[in-house]
Design an enzyme around this catalytic site. Structure first.
Site, PDB file in Angstrom:
ATOM      1  N   GLU A 106       0.815  -1.228   0.000  1.00  0.00           N
ATOM      2  CA  GLU A 106       0.000   0.000   0.000  1.00  0.00           C
ATOM      3  C   GLU A 106       0.841   1.268   0.000  1.00  0.00           C
ATOM      4  OE1 GLU A 106      -2.936  -3.078   0.973  1.00  0.00           O
ATOM      5  OE2 GLU A 106      -0.881  -2.667   1.662  1.00  0.00           O
TER       6      GLU A 106
ATOM      7  N   HIS B  90      -9.435  -5.381   9.993  1.00  0.00           N
ATOM      8  CA  HIS B  90     -10.073  -5.250   8.688  1.00  0.00           C
ATOM      9  C   HIS B  90     -11.468  -4.620   8.808  1.00  0.00           C
ATOM     10  CE1 HIS B  90      -6.964  -8.112   7.562  1.00  0.00           C
ATOM     11  NE2 HIS B  90      -7.307  -8.026   6.291  1.00  0.00           N
TER      12      HIS B  90
END
Length: 731
Positions: free
Chosen positions: A459, A529
Site C-alpha cells: 500500500e 479489517h
C-alpha cells in the site's frame, strides 16, 4: 550430502570507475558545465550555513557540501523532460536540475551569471529562509523545494517518503508515450525503509523508468551504515529486486556522470528501473555549520581524508591539466560564485539597528502575509463551474430504477474510464476475481487493460505512486485499499505526502487522486479489517471525504470525486454492496455530479436532528420508523471540514434544538467526536440539551459473531438512544 549450486541474480551489479583516459576524452564543454554548477552550488550551501549560523534560517539547514559531485554528475546526464525529487538534504540536486533547465548548454564559469540564474538562486535562498519570494512562498523551507517547470518535483522531509511519488512520475512518463525518466535521490538511511524497498519491487515488476539514486554518505545522522545493515554496499539491494544496479565513487563527478549515463540509457530503452549508489561524504553534521567530529561520531582524521578527495578540487585539477581553464580562471569562478551569493543575500537582509556590529535580520517586507497561512490547503472548486449537477428528485436525471449498490459502483467507474482516458485504477486484485474481492471493478480490466493495474501487496508504494501520478497531472489515479485499516500501512503517503502536498508547495498545484476503501464492520474480518477511517481523515488537512449511502448518491459523488482537483477518499460500506436502491441503469445517465458540500435530508422532523452517514443512515431511518420519534435525519455525504454542509445542519439544529450523532465504528477513531465539538462551537446557543451520540465500543470489532455485534452500533442501539431521548424530553 545434498547437491548445491550458487545462484546469481537476474539483474547485473556493476562498479563504475573513471579512468585517466575517460578524463582525457571528456568534452571540455561538459567539464566546464560541471565546474560552473559545482562552484555555484558550493557557494550557495556555504552561504546558507553562514545564515544558519546567525540564526537567520528558521528550522534546519541540511547542507550538501561534499556531495555536490554526485548531484551535478547525475543531473547533467538528464534532459529537460526528465524529473527528479529528493530528500531533506536536497539543495544540491534541486539546484542542479533547475540550473540545467535554465542553462541547458551549461553554466560558463568564466562569465557573469544570467538574470535567470540569479533569480533561481534568490528564490531558492528565500524559500530556505521561509520568505514570500521563495518557490512555495516560504512554506517549504529547506526540506521542501519544488520548481515543476524545471522538472524538480519536490524534495521531502520524510526519509524515503519521496520515493513512491517519483515512481508515479516515472509511470506517467512511460504511459504518456515519452522516453523521459525520473530520478529519486535518497540517502543511506532510506535504503532500509519500507517505502524504498516496496518501490524497488513495484517499479521492477512494472518496468517503470525510475532511477533510485542512493547517496551513501555513510551516516544517518550519527549512525554509521555499518551499524545499520549487514551489507553496507547498499546497491546490493537492487539485484535482489531484479533492478540493474551500479556503484560509483560519488566524489568523482565524471565517474558519476558515466554511471548515470548508462543507467539512463537502460531506462530510455524501456528496460525498467535502475539503482545507482554514489559513495560519498557530507562534510558537516546532519544539520547546521558544524562537522560531525564536533559531535564525536566521526574523527577529524576521517573528515580530512574525505576532504582530500573533494569533487570540486578533483575536477579543477583536470581542467587545469588539460588547459581548459587556468588556475586564475578557476579561482575567479569560485570568487564570483561567492560574491553573487553575498549580493543576492543582501537583497533579503538588513542591518539590525542598534545591534552588534555586522548583525543582520530579514527585511520585514520579505516575510509572507500571516493571512496566507491556510490558503491552498484545498482548491477553490472552480473545476465544478461547468459540472452537471442533479439530485434524486430532479427531472434532470433519467433512466432511474432499482439497482444493486455494487452495480452502481462498477457502472460509474466504467462510464468514467470510457469518457476520460486519464483515469487509472490500481489496487490489489482489482484486475482479477471478476472485479476484485467485491466486484467493484468488474469488466474494467477487459475494457481498459493498460489502465487497470493489479498491484503487489504494498500500500505504501502504490498509494504513493498514485500520488506521484496525481502531482504529475497527466493522469487521474483511483487507488483502492481492500480494507480501510490498510491506510495505516500507507499513512506517510496518505497524510504526510498526498494530503499536504498542495499546501506545502505553495497552494497552487492540484492533487487529483481518488482513494476508494471499504468499511467492513459486521463481516467477521476482525480488528484489523473493520475500521471506519472517517474520523482519522477528518483531522488530516487536504483530504475531502465522501460517504455514499445510496446507489444514486454513489454515482454522483464518485463523479464529483473524479472531477475534484483535491485528493478525495470515497468510503464504501460492505453492508451497502448487496443492498438495492434507486439509481441510474444506463451508462449515458451516469454523468451527473452531486455538489461538493451538500448533505441530504432523508426525513424531515421537528423533535430531534439525527446526523449520520454511510450504512448507518439506513439503520437510523429504521430506528426512527420503529420508535416513532419525529426526528429529522441528515445524511452528510461530505464529511471533511471544508465540505460539510453547515447550512443544512444549522437549519435543522435551529429547528429541533437537539442533536444525535449516529455512527457504527469504534469510539476511539470516532468521526462523531470531532463533529460534536464543531457543532457545539457553532450552535451552542440553539441547543436545549447536550449533544447525544451513538457509536460502537472502545474496542475494535473482533472475530466472534457475538463480540463483533457487541462492538458496533446498528438499528437497535439507535432505537434505544432515541427512546431515551424521547423519554427525557417528556419527563
Amino acid at each position: 550430502m545434498p547437491d548445491s549450486r550458487e545462484l546469481t541474480p537476474r539483474a547485473s551489479w556493476t562498479e563504475i570507475t573513471a579512468t585517466a583516459a575517460d578524463w582525457d576524452a571528456a568534452e571540455p564543454a561538459l567539464l566546464t558545465a560541471m565546474y560552473g554548477q559545482l562552484v555555484l552550488i558550493r557557494a550557495f550551501e556555504e552561504y546558507v550555513l553562514e545564515l544558519a549560523g546567525e540564526g537567520l534560517v528558521h528550522g534546519p539547514a541540511h547542507s550538501s557540501i561534499g556531495q555536490e559531485g554526485a548531484a551535478v554528475g547525475s543531473v547533467l546526464a538528464l534532459k529537460h523532460g526528465d524529473t527528479v525529487n529528493g530528500s531533506h538534504r536536497g539543495h544540491h540536486q534541486f539546484l542542479a536540475k533547475v540550473l540545467q533547465h535554465i542553462e541547458p548548454k551549461g553554466i560558463d564559469p568564466t562569465t557573469d551569471y544570467s538574470p535567470e540564474v540569479r533569480e533561481a538562486l534568490s528564490r531558492t535562498l528565500a524559500e530556505i529562509c521561509g520568505l514570500d519570494r521563495g518557490w512555495s512562498h516560504g512554506r517549504g523551507g529547506s526540506m521542501h523545494l519544488q520548481h515543476k517547470p524545471a522538472g524538480a518535483i519536490g524534495t521531502n522531509a520524510i526519509v524515503g517518503g519521496g520515493v513512491p511519488l517519483a515512481a508515479g512520475s516515472a509511470w506517467a512518463h512511460r504511459h504518456a508515450g515519452t522516453d523521459n525518466v525520473a530520478v529519486t535521490y535518497f540517502g543511506d538511511g532510506a535504503a532500509n525503509i519500507g517505502s524504498t524497498l516496496e518501490s524497488l519491487n513495484l517499479t521492477a515488476a512494472w518496468g517503470v523508468p525510475l532511477c533510485f539514486f542512493l547517496e551513501n554518505n555513510h551516516f544517518a545522522v550519527s549512525t554509521n551504515v555499518d551499524e545499520a545493515t549487514g551489507e553496507p554496499r547498499l546497491s546490493a539491494r537492487g539485484p535482489g529486486f531484479g533492478v540493474r544496479s551500479f556503484r560509483v565513487d560519488g566524489m568523482d563527478v565524471l565517474a558519476t556522470h558515466l554511471a548515470m549515463s548508462q543507467a539512463v540509457a537502460h531506462m530510455r530503452a524501456g528496460d525498467g528501473p535502475t539503482l545507482v549508489e554514489a559513495d560519498l561524504y557530507r562534510y558537516f553534521h546532519q544539520n547546521g555549520p558544524f562537522p560531525g567530529s564536533a559531535f564525536h561520531y566521526r574523527t577529524k582524521e576521517e573528515e580530512a581524508t574525505w576532504r582530500a578527495r573533494d569533487p570540486i578540487e578533483q575536477l579543477a585539477g583536470h581542467l587545469e591539466r588539460r588547459s581548459i581553464l587556468t588556475a586564475g580562471q578557476l579561482a575567479d569562478a569560485t570568487a564570483r560564485a561567492a560574491d553573487t551569493m553575498r549580493e543576492l543575500g543582501s537583497t533579503l537582509l538588513e542591518p539590525v539597528i542598534g545591534g552588534k556590529p555586522g548583525q543582520r535580520r530579514i527585511k520585514a517586507a520579505e516575510w509572507p502575509d500571516p493571512e496566507y497561512v491556510n490558503v491552498g490547503v484545498r482548491g477553490d472548486l472552480s473545476e465544478f463551474a461547468d459540472a452537471a449537477f442533479a439530485e434524486y428528485d430532479e427531472a434532470a436525471v433519467t433512466g432511474l430504477d432499482e439497482v444493486k449498490f455494487i452495480d452502481a459502483v462498477a457502472g460509474v467507474m466504467a462510464r468514467r474510464m470510457e469518457r476520460d482516458p486519464r483515469i487509472v485504477v490500481m489496487g490489489e486484485d482489482v484486475h482479477r476475481l471478476n472485479g476484485g474481492t467485491n466486484g467493484a471493478t468488474r469488466g474494467l480490466k477487459e475494457t481498459h487493460p493498460d489502465r487497470v493495474l493489479g498491484t503487489p501487496i504494498s500500500e505504501n508504494a502504490f498509494a504513493g505512486l498514485g500520488g506521484g501520478m496525481a502531482l504529475d497531472g497527466r493522469f487521474r489515479p483511483v487507488v483502492e485499499f481492500m480494507y480501510a485499516d490498510f491506510m495505516w500501512v500507507a499513512a506517510d503517503q496518505l497524510f504526510n505526502q498526498i494530503g499536504k502536498a498542495r499546501h506545502m508547495f505553495g497552494g497552487d498545484d492540484p492533487v487529483p487522486l481518488v482513494l476508494r476503501s471499504k468499511v467492513a464492520m459486521g463481516t467477521g474480518y476482525g480488528s484489523q479489517h473493520s475500521m471506519d477511517p472517517a474520523g482519522v481523515f477528518a483531522t488530516a488537512p487536504g483530504w475531502r471525504i465522501v460517504a455514499p449511502s445510496t446507489p444514486f448518491d454513489y454515482v454522483g459523488l464518485m463523479n464529483s470525486a473524479l472531477r475534484c482537483q483535491d485528493p478525495v477518499v470515497v468510503l464504501e460500506h460492505v453492508d451497502l454492496y448487496t443492498s438495492r436502491g434507486v439509481g441510474p441503469t444506463q451508462p449515458q445517465d451516469m454523468d451527473y455530479c452531486l455538489p461538493v458540500g451538500r448533505a441530504a435530508v432523508r426525513r424531515s422532523g421537528a423533535a430531534l436532528s439525527v446526523i449520520s452517514y454511510l450504512a448507518m443512515t439506513n439503520y437510523v431511518l429504521e430506528a426512527v420508523a420503529e420508535t416513532g420519534v419525529d426526528a429529522e435525519v441528515i445524511d452528510l455525504r461530505w464529511l471533511d471540514r471544508a465540505s460539510l454542509d453547515w447550512e443544512t445542519v444549522g437549519a435543522s439544529i435551529r429547528k429541533t434544538n437537539r442533536v444525535l450523532i449516529a455512527e457504527q465504528g469504534a469510539l476511539g477513531t470516532s468521526y462523531g467526536g470531532w463533529l460534536a465539538d464543531e457543532i457545539q462551537h457553532r450552535y451552542f446557543d440553539y441547543l436545549d440539551a447536550p449533544i447525544e451520540r451513538v457509536t460502537g465500543g472502545e474496542a475494535s470489532p473482533s472475530i466472534s459473531r457475538v463480540l463483533e455485534r457487541a462492538a458496533i452500533a446498528r438499528t437497535e442501539e439507535v432505537a434505544a438512544k432515541l427512546t431515551d431521548i424521547e423519554a427525557g424530553r417528556h419527563a
